[in-house]
Motif scaffolding. Structure first.
Motif, PDB file in Angstrom:
ATOM      1  N   GLY A 175       0.796  -1.221   0.000  1.00 17.58           N
ATOM      2  CA  GLY A 175       0.000   0.000   0.000  1.00 17.58           C
ATOM      3  C   GLY A 175       0.828   1.270   0.000  1.00 17.58           C
ATOM      4  O   GLY A 175       0.576   2.183  -0.778  1.00 17.58           O
ATOM      5  N   LEU A 176       1.825   1.359   0.861  1.00 16.32           N
ATOM      6  CA  LEU A 176       2.629   2.568   0.959  1.00 16.32           C
ATOM      7  C   LEU A 176       3.687   2.613  -0.130  1.00 16.32           C
ATOM      8  O   LEU A 176       4.304   1.603  -0.474  1.00 16.32           O
ATOM      9  CB  LEU A 176       3.315   2.636   2.323  1.00 16.32           C
ATOM     10  CG  LEU A 176       2.437   3.031   3.515  1.00 16.32           C
ATOM     11  CD1 LEU A 176       3.175   2.764   4.816  1.00 16.32           C
ATOM     12  CD2 LEU A 176       2.022   4.491   3.423  1.00 16.32           C
ATOM     13  N   GLY A 177       3.921   3.819  -0.673  1.00 18.45           N
ATOM     14  CA  GLY A 177       5.014   4.031  -1.607  1.00 18.45           C
ATOM     15  C   GLY A 177       6.322   4.193  -0.861  1.00 18.45           C
ATOM     16  O   GLY A 177       6.377   4.131   0.378  1.00 18.45           O
ATOM     17  N   PRO A 178       7.427   4.427  -1.580  1.00 17.62           N
ATOM     18  CA  PRO A 178       8.739   4.484  -0.932  1.00 17.62           C
ATOM     19  C   PRO A 178       8.861   5.596   0.113  1.00 17.62           C
ATOM     20  O   PRO A 178       9.505   5.401   1.140  1.00 17.62           O
ATOM     21  CB  PRO A 178       9.710   4.692  -2.096  1.00 17.62           C
ATOM     22  CG  PRO A 178       8.872   5.137  -3.253  1.00 17.62           C
ATOM     23  CD  PRO A 178       7.524   4.538  -3.046  1.00 17.62           C
ATOM     24  N   VAL A 179       8.255   6.755  -0.130  1.00 16.08           N
ATOM     25  CA  VAL A 179       8.358   7.836   0.852  1.00 16.08           C
ATOM     26  C   VAL A 179       7.531   7.509   2.089  1.00 16.08           C
ATOM     27  O   VAL A 179       8.008   7.603   3.227  1.00 16.08           O
ATOM     28  CB  VAL A 179       7.911   9.178   0.241  1.00 16.08           C
ATOM     29  CG1 VAL A 179       7.903  10.277   1.311  1.00 16.08           C
ATOM     30  CG2 VAL A 179       8.828   9.575  -0.910  1.00 16.08           C
ATOM     31  N   GLY A 180       6.275   7.100   1.888  1.00 19.75           N
ATOM     32  CA  GLY A 180       5.429   6.741   3.017  1.00 19.75           C
ATOM     33  C   GLY A 180       5.994   5.582   3.813  1.00 19.75           C
ATOM     34  O   GLY A 180       6.006   5.605   5.054  1.00 19.75           O
ATOM     35  N   LYS A 181       6.476   4.549   3.129  1.00 19.90           N
ATOM     36  CA  LYS A 181       7.047   3.380   3.819  1.00 19.90           C
ATOM     37  C   LYS A 181       8.317   3.779   4.570  1.00 19.90           C
ATOM     38  O   LYS A 181       8.528   3.350   5.715  1.00 19.90           O
ATOM     39  CB  LYS A 181       7.366   2.293   2.796  1.00 19.90           C
ATOM     40  CG  LYS A 181       8.018   1.027   3.377  1.00 19.90           C
ATOM     41  CD  LYS A 181       7.072   0.325   4.342  1.00 19.90           C
ATOM     42  CE  LYS A 181       7.515  -1.111   4.636  1.00 19.90           C
ATOM     43  NZ  LYS A 181       8.861  -1.186   5.220  1.00 19.90           N
ATOM     44  N   GLY A 182       9.147   4.600   3.933  1.00 20.66           N
ATOM     45  CA  GLY A 182      10.364   5.037   4.606  1.00 20.66           C
ATOM     46  C   GLY A 182      10.072   5.864   5.846  1.00 20.66           C
ATOM     47  O   GLY A 182      10.730   5.712   6.873  1.00 20.66           O
ATOM     48  N   LEU A 183       9.069   6.737   5.759  1.00 17.68           N
ATOM     49  CA  LEU A 183       8.683   7.533   6.918  1.00 17.68           C
ATOM     50  C   LEU A 183       8.148   6.655   8.039  1.00 17.68           C
ATOM     51  O   LEU A 183       8.454   6.861   9.220  1.00 17.68           O
ATOM     52  CB  LEU A 183       7.625   8.561   6.513  1.00 17.68           C
ATOM     53  CG  LEU A 183       8.120   9.755   5.712  1.00 17.68           C
ATOM     54  CD1 LEU A 183       6.947  10.504   5.098  1.00 17.68           C
ATOM     55  CD2 LEU A 183       8.949  10.697   6.587  1.00 17.68           C
ATOM     56  N   PHE A 184       7.319   5.667   7.686  1.00 19.09           N
ATOM     57  CA  PHE A 184       6.784   4.734   8.680  1.00 19.09           C
ATOM     58  C   PHE A 184       7.926   4.033   9.419  1.00 19.09           C
ATOM     59  O   PHE A 184       7.957   3.992  10.661  1.00 19.09           O
ATOM     60  CB  PHE A 184       5.878   3.715   8.009  1.00 19.09           C
ATOM     61  CG  PHE A 184       5.311   2.677   8.942  1.00 19.09           C
ATOM     62  CD1 PHE A 184       4.146   2.934   9.653  1.00 19.09           C
ATOM     63  CD2 PHE A 184       5.951   1.460   9.135  1.00 19.09           C
ATOM     64  CE1 PHE A 184       3.625   1.988  10.527  1.00 19.09           C
ATOM     65  CE2 PHE A 184       5.441   0.511  10.006  1.00 19.09           C
ATOM     66  CZ  PHE A 184       4.277   0.767  10.694  1.00 19.09           C
ATOM     67  N   ASP A 185       8.868   3.475   8.655  1.00 13.62           N
ATOM     68  CA  ASP A 185       9.991   2.752   9.274  1.00 13.62           C
ATOM     69  C   ASP A 185      10.853   3.688  10.123  1.00 13.62           C
ATOM     70  O   ASP A 185      11.294   3.327  11.225  1.00 13.62           O
ATOM     71  CB  ASP A 185      10.851   2.092   8.195  1.00 13.62           C
ATOM     72  CG  ASP A 185      10.131   0.954   7.486  1.00 13.62           C
ATOM     73  OD1 ASP A 185       9.132   0.442   8.030  1.00 13.62           O
ATOM     74  OD2 ASP A 185      10.558   0.595   6.367  1.00 13.62           O
ATOM     75  N   HIS A 186      11.098   4.889   9.602  1.00 17.02           N
ATOM     76  CA  HIS A 186      11.945   5.849  10.324  1.00 17.02           C
ATOM     77  C   HIS A 186      11.280   6.272  11.636  1.00 17.02           C
ATOM     78  O   HIS A 186      11.931   6.336  12.687  1.00 17.02           O
ATOM     79  CB  HIS A 186      12.179   7.062   9.429  1.00 17.02           C
ATOM     80  CG  HIS A 186      13.446   7.804   9.718  1.00 17.02           C
ATOM     81  ND1 HIS A 186      14.539   7.241  10.365  1.00 17.02           N
ATOM     82  CD2 HIS A 186      13.805   9.101   9.458  1.00 17.02           C
ATOM     83  CE1 HIS A 186      15.496   8.142  10.472  1.00 17.02           C
ATOM     84  NE2 HIS A 186      15.076   9.283   9.945  1.00 17.02           N
TER      85      HIS A 186
END
Length: 353
Positions: free
Chosen positions: A323-334
């Motif tokens: 569901g999440l793109g690279p920016v959203g996924k990266g922000l979630f993980d960060h």
């Protein structure tokens, strides 16, 4: 007041639940925090005691005029075994602003919260308890904090959340209370949300005219590709209709830090510039960006879900696994790494002990 804290522990503790089977907000922990205020004596003795129903006068202001404010915040167990809160001072500042908006007495709460719990979702709440009718500010209050262990907010495999854009009902309006975390802001949205669910949508994309305000109970972000390869991250401005979310401000700070090379977002190239903009976003712009292939991601951010993907059936977004793109996924993980203390950033993860 915190120095007067009385702690009474439950004699029998509940078994630890399986996080994967829990529904968000429906599992109570063993204890709660409570303290009352009255105009004659001020704040009373705060107590941490076994979770139990509140006892309130039937004429309490909270039932008639809704002087009710609350916060949503999370606590985590860090890799060092220490409990941590994520930017708790931001929640306390917003609670104070919300309480002032409905004329409730403001109180320092953070010291007491640190005594209550961790690895949990915490819900500080203040309600007016003036035991009389008559349209007037409540001069008495009950302040309490309940705690729930957190499982997945959205059940099943991660996927894009279907959004129904709604303009005939509005979440907030200029000069209203949308910029404060008040109970009265949420109940009017329940009926539109029910109608959206009947149509097969999971959340509402709240509009004010053509302007996008929020998605469900979350702040919203749109990631748009520039012709020069850089990215623009758009989110509506804090104009009084938008809740000043702690996660929202954190996302803006992390995006700026990535562009400056100070703290890189996982999965996003270090050379990728992402420029943040707190400006109005319209559905017309979203559709144009979508038609031009420039709209890369739309996601909502909030304490309960951190970062969640979204899409509207009229807007075509590139498919992303999970569901999440690279920016959203990266922000979630960060954010998860910072909140749990695995990564240090700006002192956001605050040790409780």
């Amino acid at each position: 007041m915190a120095s007067k804290l009385v702690v009474k522990l439950a004699e029998k503790l509940k078994p630890l639940p399986d996080p994967e089977t829990m529904t968000f907000g429906q599992t109570q922990t063993d204890h709660m925090l409570i303290v009352n205020y009255d105009p004659e004596h001020g704040w009373g003795t705060p107590e941490i005691k076994p979770y139990a129903p509140l006892v309130l006068d039937p004429m309490s202001s909270c039932f008639q005029y809704c002087p009710n404010v609350f916060e949503g915040m999370k606590a985590y167990l860090g890799p060092d075994g220490e409990p941590r809160l994520f930017r708790p001072q931001k929640n306390m500042e917003r609670l104070a602003r919300s309480a002032e908006r409905v004329a409730l007495p403001v109180n320092a709460l953070l010291v007491l919260i640190k005594r209550l719990g961790y690895s949990l979702y915490l819900r500080p709440t203040m309600i007016g308890t003036r035991p009389a009718l008559g349209v007037a500010a409540s001069d008495a209050a009950c302040l309490y904090v309940v705690v729930t262990p957190t499982g997945p907010y959205f059940k099943g495999k991660a996927h894009g959340i279907s959004l129904l854009a709604v303009s005939e009902s509005v979440r907030a309006w200029p000069g209203g209370t949308g910029g404060h975390k008040l109970g009265l802001n949420y109940a009017p949205g329940f009926a539109p949300q029910r109608e959206a669910a009947k149509k097969g949508y999971e959340q509402i994309l709240w509009l004010f005219g053509d302007r996008i305000t929020e998605v469900g109970a979350m702040n919203v972000f749109a990631i748009v590709k520039r012709d020069d390869g850089a990215l623009d991250a758009f989110t509506p401005p804090l104009d009084g209709t938008i809740l000043p979310g702690v996660t929202r401000s954190s996302v803006l700070a992390l995006l700026d830090a990535h562009t400056k090379g100070k703290s890189l977002i996982p999965g996003v190239p270090a050379t990728q510039k992402i420029y943040t903009h707190e400006i109005p976003i319209t559905m017309s712009e979203i559709k144009v960006w979508s038609d031009e292939g420039k709209l890369l991601e739309i996601f909502g951010v909030g304490t309960a879900v951190a970062v969640a993907p979204g899409w509207d059936e009229e807007v075509v977004l590139p498919h992303h696994d999970g569901g999440l793109g690279p920016v959203g996924k990266g922000l979630f993980d960060h954010l998860m790494d910072i909140q749990s203390g695995r990564v240090e950033f700006e002192g956001w993860s605050v040790s409780v002990v």
